[in-house]
Write an enzyme that holds these catalytic residues in place. Sequence first.
Site, mmCIF file in Angstrom:
data_model
loop_
_atom_site.group_PDB
_atom_site.id
_atom_site.type_symbol
_atom_site.label_atom_id
_atom_site.label_comp_id
_atom_site.label_asym_id
_atom_site.label_seq_id
_atom_site.Cartn_x
_atom_site.Cartn_y
_atom_site.Cartn_z
ATOM 1 N N HIS A 12 -81.867 -19.988 -29.838
ATOM 2 C CA HIS A 12 -82.446 -18.904 -30.886
ATOM 3 C C HIS A 12 -83.329 -19.811 -32.211
ATOM 4 O O HIS A 12 -83.907 -20.611 -31.798
ATOM 5 C CB HIS A 12 -81.247 -19.085 -31.393
ATOM 6 C CG HIS A 12 -79.964 -17.468 -30.968
ATOM 7 N ND1 HIS A 12 -79.179 -17.791 -31.645
ATOM 8 C CD2 HIS A 12 -80.492 -17.317 -30.378
ATOM 9 C CE1 HIS A 12 -77.728 -16.750 -30.700
ATOM 10 N NE2 HIS A 12 -78.969 -15.965 -30.108
ATOM 11 N N SER A 35 -80.361 -11.393 -27.584
ATOM 12 C CA SER A 35 -80.220 -11.730 -28.787
ATOM 13 C C SER A 35 -81.263 -12.289 -29.598
ATOM 14 O O SER A 35 -81.661 -12.346 -30.854
ATOM 15 C CB SER A 35 -79.179 -13.250 -29.116
ATOM 16 O OG SER A 35 -79.764 -14.141 -28.254
ATOM 17 N N ASP A 71 -75.975 -18.474 -37.151
ATOM 18 C CA ASP A 71 -74.827 -19.182 -35.720
ATOM 19 C C ASP A 71 -73.447 -19.369 -35.972
ATOM 20 O O ASP A 71 -73.160 -20.023 -35.233
ATOM 21 C CB ASP A 71 -75.590 -19.601 -34.596
ATOM 22 C CG ASP A 71 -76.872 -18.873 -34.023
ATOM 23 O OD1 ASP A 71 -77.202 -17.508 -34.524
ATOM 24 O OD2 ASP A 71 -77.700 -18.971 -33.578
#
Length: 220
Positions: A137, A97, A163
């Site tokens: 992230h 990701s 998210d």
Amino acid sequence: MLSLDFLDDVRRMNKRQTEFHPCCPGWSAMVRSWPTATSASQVQAILPPQPPEYLGLQLYYQVLNFGMIVSSALMIWKGLMVITGSESPIVVVLSGSMEPAFHRGDLLFLTNRVEDPIRVGEIVVFRIEGREIPIVHRVLKIHEKQNGHIKFLTKGDNNAVDDRGLYKQGQHWLEKKDVVGRARGFVPYIGIVTILMNDYPKFKYAVLFLLGLFVLVHRE
């Protein structure tokens, strides 16, 4: 004084040895090496076998050595936690990701000092309630209140949306207490073994068994 008969005998022996070497050099080598080999085998046979008590003591020291290695690793890990301020100073990227910034298997080094403010664009590792594995992230937005309390929103570089769909139900922002650490450096692909151990439990047990066996049978 040496007798003449003795000197004659010595001359005859030297003459026979001189005549023997040129015609049969291989035999000479075999004859010379045989007593040495026989002596070595006899010496090895004379050496007594190790008693069971000695073998048990040696195994005890190997187990103790293994325990010291594990204890040293734990002490180093605790020291890194104190220095970095993070409960997990080193983590492995488990998904794609965050590509192309980080790839699956990259090893990240984290810090989480209280005095460092969180900024937009910073890569953070955070926990979500109900999920055991932390997520790495990038900070997308920051929402700061008048009292200085900061909340922030994250998103994977390789994801199409933020998210909020990953957070627990009703949660729209993350807080500082959710942060495990912030990425300060990485080593590419070195954590791929960890991924294999998580994906294939039998492989994990095999690796741990081989490591333990190596420590136990290793001889200095």
